[in-house]
Write a protein that holds these residues in place. Structure first.
Motif, PDB file in Angstrom:
ATOM      1  N   LEU A  70       6.617   5.652   6.912  1.00  0.00           N
ATOM      2  CA  LEU A  70       7.847   6.439   6.794  1.00  0.00           C
ATOM      3  C   LEU A  70       7.692   7.805   7.452  1.00  0.00           C
ATOM      4  CD1 LEU A  70       8.814   5.655   3.090  1.00  0.00           C
ATOM      5  CD2 LEU A  70      10.109   4.983   5.119  1.00  0.00           C
ATOM      6  N   ARG A  71       6.538   8.419   7.242  1.00  0.00           N
ATOM      7  CA  ARG A  71       6.317   9.750   7.802  1.00  0.00           C
ATOM      8  C   ARG A  71       6.302   9.696   9.319  1.00  0.00           C
ATOM      9  NH1 ARG A  71       2.006  13.765   5.188  1.00  0.00           N
ATOM     10  NH2 ARG A  71       3.531  13.427   3.532  1.00  0.00           N
ATOM     11  N   GLU A  72       5.643   8.683   9.878  1.00  0.00           N
ATOM     12  CA  GLU A  72       5.616   8.562  11.340  1.00  0.00           C
ATOM     13  C   GLU A  72       7.025   8.485  11.902  1.00  0.00           C
ATOM     14  OE1 GLU A  72       4.084   5.605  14.926  1.00  0.00           O
ATOM     15  OE2 GLU A  72       3.578   5.129  12.841  1.00  0.00           O
ATOM     16  N   ALA A  73       7.863   7.641  11.299  1.00  0.00           N
ATOM     17  CA  ALA A  73       9.232   7.481  11.794  1.00  0.00           C
ATOM     18  C   ALA A  73      10.027   8.769  11.653  1.00  0.00           C
ATOM     19  CB  ALA A  73       9.915   6.344  11.042  1.00  0.00           C
ATOM     20  N   SER A 104       0.841  -1.196   0.000  1.00  0.00           N
ATOM     21  CA  SER A 104       0.000   0.000   0.000  1.00  0.00           C
ATOM     22  C   SER A 104       0.876   1.245   0.000  1.00  0.00           C
ATOM     23  CB  SER A 104      -0.912   0.004   1.226  1.00  0.00           C
ATOM     24  OG  SER A 104      -1.515   1.273   1.406  1.00  0.00           O
ATOM     25  N   GLU A 105       0.757   2.057  -1.032  1.00  0.00           N
ATOM     26  CA  GLU A 105       1.570   3.274  -1.122  1.00  0.00           C
ATOM     27  C   GLU A 105       1.237   4.235   0.019  1.00  0.00           C
ATOM     28  OE1 GLU A 105       2.361   6.982  -4.240  1.00  0.00           O
ATOM     29  OE2 GLU A 105       1.194   5.223  -4.858  1.00  0.00           O
ATOM     30  N   ILE A 106      -0.057   4.352   0.341  1.00  0.00           N
ATOM     31  CA  ILE A 106      -0.462   5.276   1.401  1.00  0.00           C
ATOM     32  C   ILE A 106       0.068   4.811   2.753  1.00  0.00           C
ATOM     33  CG2 ILE A 106      -2.447   6.121   2.725  1.00  0.00           C
ATOM     34  CD1 ILE A 106      -3.990   6.315   0.140  1.00  0.00           C
ATOM     35  N   GLU A 107      -0.074   3.505   3.054  1.00  0.00           N
ATOM     36  CA  GLU A 107       0.376   3.015   4.362  1.00  0.00           C
ATOM     37  C   GLU A 107       1.896   3.021   4.476  1.00  0.00           C
ATOM     38  OE1 GLU A 107      -1.380   2.603   7.010  1.00  0.00           O
ATOM     39  OE2 GLU A 107      -3.133   3.170   5.828  1.00  0.00           O
ATOM     40  N   THR A 113      -8.558   4.728  13.263  1.00  0.00           N
ATOM     41  CA  THR A 113      -7.987   5.474  12.148  1.00  0.00           C
ATOM     42  C   THR A 113      -8.030   4.563  10.927  1.00  0.00           C
ATOM     43  OG1 THR A 113      -6.493   6.634  13.636  1.00  0.00           O
ATOM     44  CG2 THR A 113      -5.947   6.649  11.290  1.00  0.00           C
ATOM     45  N   PRO A 114      -8.754   4.929   9.864  1.00  0.00           N
ATOM     46  CA  PRO A 114      -8.940   4.015   8.743  1.00  0.00           C
ATOM     47  C   PRO A 114      -7.631   3.722   8.010  1.00  0.00           C
ATOM     48  CG  PRO A 114     -10.540   5.812   8.702  1.00  0.00           C
ATOM     49  CD  PRO A 114      -9.484   6.187   9.686  1.00  0.00           C
ATOM     50  N   ALA A 115      -7.451   2.458   7.623  1.00  0.00           N
ATOM     51  CA  ALA A 115      -6.291   2.087   6.813  1.00  0.00           C
ATOM     52  C   ALA A 115      -6.454   2.644   5.410  1.00  0.00           C
ATOM     53  CB  ALA A 115      -6.165   0.564   6.767  1.00  0.00           C
ATOM     54  N   GLY A 116      -5.335   3.063   4.822  1.00  0.00           N
ATOM     55  CA  GLY A 116      -5.353   3.524   3.446  1.00  0.00           C
ATOM     56  C   GLY A 116      -5.969   4.882   3.232  1.00  0.00           C
ATOM     57  N   ARG A 117      -6.175   5.655   4.324  1.00  0.00           N
ATOM     58  CA  ARG A 117      -6.784   6.978   4.217  1.00  0.00           C
ATOM     59  C   ARG A 117      -5.867   8.009   4.843  1.00  0.00           C
ATOM     60  NH1 ARG A 117     -11.633   6.432   1.056  1.00  0.00           N
ATOM     61  NH2 ARG A 117     -11.984   4.196   1.118  1.00  0.00           N
ATOM     62  N   ARG A 118      -6.040   9.262   4.439  1.00  0.00           N
ATOM     63  CA  ARG A 118      -5.155  10.317   4.921  1.00  0.00           C
ATOM     64  C   ARG A 118      -5.782  11.157   6.045  1.00  0.00           C
ATOM     65  NH1 ARG A 118      -3.896   9.939  -0.613  1.00  0.00           N
ATOM     66  NH2 ARG A 118      -1.681   9.668  -1.026  1.00  0.00           N
TER      67      ARG A 118
END
Length: 332
Positions: free
Chosen positions: A86-89, A78-81, A216-221
């Motif tokens: 990466l963003r969280e880290a 999943s590109e979003i996940e 928090t939904p998976a695959g959503r922003r």
């Protein structure tokens, strides 16, 4: 993230578990040492959500326990996940602040799967604390008076204001993402949905009709439906730091009332209620509780549906909370 709840912070075994021992600090460092994911051993599953797993493991080089986070196999494509992971880290690592969890390392394991490691944090999340207060838990009631919780909220606001000052909007603030440690430390977790400076404003995808409003939904922003601001529920393209102000107001509402602000069986139900119905004041939602009028006013301003009517920034809300505490008024 790194949440290791303790039932009793005064428990003797917990004290020994966190104490340093000579074996942890002395001893030789091997010439042929291990690096990357190979230096972690003794994996124990701590918790898992819809997208990732957290393990407690041992760093054999530094002789310490760390938390190791990795995506579920089905989420790795999943590109979003992947971007969220990466963003969280990276966001957490760059937001070096007492209110965030230190990130130690990011890499890939022998299978090529991404992971990052972080400090093991002991404490209770705010969701469980509020639930304990609802259940009239004697221990929780003793440890977490209204004074303590408002002081904790001040620390939360300080962390979020610091993030905003560095170009980061959290977008998923909720009690489950707040950890309160045994020594008064308060940490804001899960920065995977953060919006960072320079990110293009995009119109959000509509809420799935049957999405769970608690998660928090998976695959959503966007963030958790029960705590999202009206702008996110509408799918507005442009958002700013005032979405976090709304979520902080939502958290304050729960602290004051021990009840959720929003309700609905599905995410769409929650969004419809948020956008179409008037929000209750804390004193209306919990008339049996003694809620200070000034705190109610702070909460109601933070929860204005029109962002222009809210506090213009988290720093402004923080200033209001600090002014209340400095006035010397007892909250509980």
């Amino acid at each position: 993230m790194g949440n290791d709840s303790q039932k009793d912070t005064n428990d003797t075994s917990a004290l020994h578990d966190t104490s340093l021992h000579l074996a942890d600090t002395d001893g030789d460092f091997p010439v042929h040492w291990k690096s990357g994911s190979l230096k972690y051993s003794d994996f124990k599953l701590m918790t898992e959500g819809g997208t990732a797993k957290l393990f407690l493991c041992r760093d054999i080089n530094l002789h310490r326990e760390v938390v190791y986070k990795t995506l579920h196999p089905e989420m790795r494509e999943s590109e979003i996940e992947t971007q969220r992971f990466l963003r969280e880290a990276r966001v957490t690592a760059k937001l070096a602040h007492p209110g965030t969890v230190p990130v130690y390392e990011m890499g890939r394991d022998r299978n090529g799967d991404m992971y990052f490691t972080m400090k093991r944090v002991r404490g209770r999340n705010l969701r469980d604390i509020i639930q304990g207060l609802r259940d009239s838990s004697e221990k929780i009631t003793e440890l977490f008076s209204l004074d303590v919780l408002i002081d904790s909220l001040i620390q939360i606001c300080q962390t979020v204001a610091y993030a905003h000052n560095h170009g980061v909007i959290h977008r998923d603030l909720k009690p489950a993402n707040i950890l309160i440690g045994g020594f008064g430390e308060v940490l804001v977790l899960d920065w995977g949905l953060a919006k960072v400076w320079g990110e293009t404003d995009l119109e959000h995808e509509p809420l799935p009709k049957d999405a769970d409003p608690v998660l928090t939904p998976a695959g959503r922003r966007y963030g958790t439906p029960l705590y999202m601001a009206p702008e996110l529920a509408r799918g507005d393209a442009h958002i700013d730091g005032r979405v976090d102000v709304f979520s902080l107001g939502n958290i304050l509402f729960e602290i004051l009332t021990l009840k959720q602000l929003l309700h609905g069986k599905t995410a769409q139900d929650v969004a419809d209620n948020l956008l179409g119905q008037a929000l209750l004041k804390p004193s209306e939602a919990a008339p049996d509780r003694s809620i200070p009028a000034t705190l109610e006013a702070i909460c109601c301003r933070a929860l204005e549906k029109d962002p222009r009517e809210r506090y213009p920034s988290v720093q402004s809300m923080l200033d209001a909370l600090k002014a209340y505490r400095l006035a010397g008024t007892s909250l509980g």
